[in-house]
Every structure is written in structure tokens, then in C-alpha cells.
Design an enzyme around this catalytic site. Structure first.
Site, PDB file in Angstrom:
ATOM      1  N   MET A  11     -19.328  -0.391   3.980  1.00  0.00           N
ATOM      2  CA  MET A  11     -18.268  -0.630   4.950  1.00  0.00           C
ATOM      3  C   MET A  11     -16.975  -0.026   4.420  1.00  0.00           C
ATOM      4  O   MET A  11     -16.860   0.281   3.233  1.00  0.00           O
ATOM      5  CB  MET A  11     -18.102  -2.124   5.202  1.00  0.00           C
ATOM      6  CG  MET A  11     -19.249  -2.725   5.987  1.00  0.00           C
ATOM      7  SD  MET A  11     -19.400  -2.070   7.654  1.00  0.00           S
ATOM      8  CE  MET A  11     -18.082  -2.971   8.457  1.00  0.00           C
ATOM      9  N   PRO A  12     -15.995   0.109   5.273  1.00  0.00           N
ATOM     10  CA  PRO A  12     -14.764   0.778   4.870  1.00  0.00           C
ATOM     11  C   PRO A  12     -13.851  -0.094   4.015  1.00  0.00           C
ATOM     12  O   PRO A  12     -13.943  -1.318   4.017  1.00  0.00           O
ATOM     13  CB  PRO A  12     -14.087   1.082   6.212  1.00  0.00           C
ATOM     14  CG  PRO A  12     -14.557  -0.009   7.101  1.00  0.00           C
ATOM     15  CD  PRO A  12     -15.973  -0.283   6.675  1.00  0.00           C
ATOM     16  N   THR A  13     -12.984   0.593   3.306  1.00  0.00           N
ATOM     17  CA  THR A  13     -11.843  -0.038   2.653  1.00  0.00           C
ATOM     18  C   THR A  13     -10.610   0.520   3.347  1.00  0.00           C
ATOM     19  O   THR A  13     -10.415   1.732   3.409  1.00  0.00           O
ATOM     20  CB  THR A  13     -11.792   0.300   1.149  1.00  0.00           C
ATOM     21  OG1 THR A  13     -12.965  -0.198   0.530  1.00  0.00           O
ATOM     22  CG2 THR A  13     -10.552  -0.303   0.497  1.00  0.00           C
TER      23      THR A  13
END
Length: 72
Positions: A11-13
């Protein structure tokens, strides 16, 4: 035959930079909404979404050649 494994998409940061002055409640709401939309659009779990908030002082931010601390 091919190997069997579970593929997990990272998942993104998110890095959020904004001028200081927002309340903890405003930041809480912001990170809740960013997380909700990320999971809705990308899938995954809320626990896998990282958000880093950086507060910037007005004298450390400039637009159009002028510091925000000097704007009136």
C-alpha cells in the site's frame, strides 16, 4: 508446475506537507479520509496505509518569490 504463493500488493505511503496551524482533530480527520479512500480505490487494509504529516513554518515556505510569513 509453478510455485504457489500469495501475492500481497504494498500500500502507499503518503507524505503530506502543509503550513503549520492545523489542529490534531483536523489531522485525524484528514488521515482517516486518506486511508478510507486508499482502501476503497486500491484495496488492502487500513493498517497498511502510512501517512507522514510535516508541518512547515510560514517562514520556510515561499510562493512566487515571497515567504508566506511576509504576505499580508
Amino acid at each position: 508446475m509453478g510455485a504457489s504463493f500469495t501475492r500481497r500488493e504494498p500500500m502507499p505511503t503518503y507524505h503530506v506537507e502543509m503550513m503549520e496551524g492545523r489542529t490534531v482533530e483536523q489531522k485525524r480527520k484528514l488521515v482517516e479520509e486518506i486511508t478510507r479512500v486508499s482502501v476503497e480505490v486500491l484495496g488492502g487494509s487500513p493498517e497498511s496505509v502510512d501517512i507522514i504529516i510535516t508541518d512547515i513554518k510560514r517562514h520556510d515556505w515561499a510562493t512566487g518569490g515571497k515567504l508566506w510569513s511576509e504576505r499580508q
